[in-house]
Design an enzyme around this catalytic site. Structure first.
Site: not given
Ligand code: EPZ
Length: 425
Positions: A22-23, A121, A126, A311, A403
């Site tokens: 999915k990701n 969420c 996020r 995850d 999902r």
């Molecule tokens: C991706 O989310 C995945 N989703 C998530 O999977 C996964 O848990 C996550 O990466 C970490 O591996 C998809 O790929 C669609 P991040 P993403 O940006 O990109 C903070 C699942 O269960 N952050 O790496 O949103 C954020 O809040 C989902 O399949 C900021 O502060 O994750 C988090 O604490 C859940 N500012 C950390 O960084 C930003 O601009 C990592 O988030 C972006 C992120």
């Protein structure tokens, strides 16, 4: 709303084909916006999020054609030659945060985009501040108004250097896609190295992008004026594979996970090996079983790739709840990713949360109960717990599960689980 009912206690045995990730699929679909020529993706999983992303692309004017719905995933073609709308509306974005991945491609190719802020969420606020700061570094002007990000780059984006203060998968993907059409060179430092990011990079190169450092934390992109048609297979879902590996172990069973590429879960499988799982590569995938020593408590800390994936944190907590000994599980990526704890506790798990860490003390067995899914991966941890629990477990709000897990009750049912999906009474 549907619920899933499981009678626990059966050993799993058999073969499960792991679907496309999915990701990986979601950013790959967004990448179709970068070209006026069609992008064909194979091995796509049949998931709610894929349908949501298809709807989002269609309202932008992308023609989405399902070419084949075969056993090895779906084949779909995305033709963004006729894009006539650069607004991503709140109604769709609120349903799936990954919608924010259309921002980079839209502003890079069309010089403008208006994308709803995704909002938080269950697992955290996020924010998308890195997406915004990175695109501004590439020359976009971004205003936040009325719950939307409005980005403009009327003269196109300009290559630049951007250092991520911490690893962000989505921000890396958004910026890498945007940089493909920027003028000049972009260097992304401290970039995410998740296999899904690497898969996206390979697809972009197939479309004509120039990217060096793929798989490393430094990506160097030479902008090009346009990208062309391509076909790309979606990488397999390492999180689905890890989830089923733990399901096999907690039931004392054995599963052959087919379609798993090596190297995607090395850290997770190494840790699970220390917890007592026997994991071996086979000609068609990976065989997972519980070793003769049984399950042992291990400490787990989630980290960006190649560390233990966040995850899989909820799933390993379920596994450790019946291990011999204690396990300290520390979540370093998200601020609120322990929503599964109260639900596992209802099944008899002994878990104490202290800030970002949870101390799990193994119990002799879990007991079936009525529980509620709160987010995608929490749902799968409840499935794992229910498979081993004594008696019946009813899991409500399984739309979370749909999902990210394709036909989970069919895949598990075919391997001996007593599991069925019923309409909520
Ligand atoms: C991706 O989310 C995945 N989703 C998530 O999977 C996964 O848990 C996550 O990466 C970490 O591996 C998809 O790929 C669609 P991040 P993403 O940006 O990109 C903070 C699942 O269960 N952050 O790496 O949103 C954020 O809040 C989902 O399949 C900021 O502060 O994750 C988090 O604490 C859940 N500012 C950390 O960084 C930003 O601009 C990592 O988030 C972006 C992120």
């Amino acid at each position: 709303m549907d619920q899933i009912v499981i009678q626990g206690g059966n050993r799993l045995s058999g073969e499960i084909r792991i679907s496309g990730a999915k990701n990986a699929a979601l950013p790959l679909m967004a990448a179709s916006l970068l070209s006026a020529e069609p992008l064909t993706l194979t091995n796509l999983p049949r998931l709610a999020d894929i349908s949501t992303m298809s709807k989002l692309l269609e309202q932008h004017g992308v023609s989405v054609l399902e070419v084949d719905d075969g056993k090895s995933g779906m084949t779909m073609t995305f033709d963004a030659g006729g894009v006539d709308n650069t607004v991503a509306p709140y109604d769709l974005v609120r349903r799936m945060r990954a919608s924010v991945l259309v921002l980079g491609p839209l502003v890079a190719r069309f010089g403008e985009a208006k994308v709803s802020l995704p909002g938080g969420c269950a697992i955290g606020t996020r924010p998308v501040d890195l997406h915004i700061r990175g695109l501004e570094q590439l020359g976009a002007e971004i205003e936040l108004e009325g719950g939307y990000m409005t980005a403009r780059a009327p003269n196109g984006l300009i290559g630049s250097k951007f250092v991520f203060p911490f690893v962000s998968v989505g921000a890396t993907e958004n910026l890498m896609m945007a940089a493909c059409l920027a003028r000049g060179e972009t260097v992304l430092t401290n970039a995410a190295r998740e296999p899904e990011v690497t898969d996206l990079a390979h697809c972009l190169v197939a479309m004509g992008a120039k990217i060096d450092g793929i798989g490393s934390d430094t990506l160097t992109i030479q902008g090009v004026t346009s990208l062309h048609a391509a076909q790309h297979p979606v990488v397999c879902d390492r999180i689905e594979a890890g989830t089923y590996a733990m399901a096999a172990a907690i039931t004392g069973g054995e599963l052959e996970l087919t379609g798993v590429s090596p190297g995607l879960l090395d850290a997770a499988f190494k840790m699970l090996g220390e917890a007592g799982l026997e994991i071996e590569d086979t000609p068609t995938g990976t065989r997972v079983s519980l070793g003769s020593g049984g399950l042992k408590g291990i400490d787990v800390m989630t980290e960006p790739f190649p560390g233990f994936p966040t995850d899989l944190q909820a799933q390993v907590m379920a596994l450790m709840s019946v291990a011999d000994g204690a396990a300290m599980i520390t979540e370093t990526i998200f601020e609120n990713r322990f929503m599964h704890v109260p639900e596992l506790s209802r099944m008899g798990a002994n878990v104490n949360v202290h800030g970002a860490s949870a101390m799990v003390r193994g119990v002799d067995h879990l007991t079936g109960a009525e529980v509620m899914a709160t987010d995608l991966r929490a749902s799968s941890s409840l499935i794992i717990a229910a498979l081993a629990a004594r008696g019946e477990t009813v899991i409500r709000r399984v739309y979370h599960l749909d999902r990210g897990y394709e036909r989970i009750e069919e895949k598990l049912g075919a391997c001996g689980a007593v599991i069925e999906r019923v309409q909520e009474t």
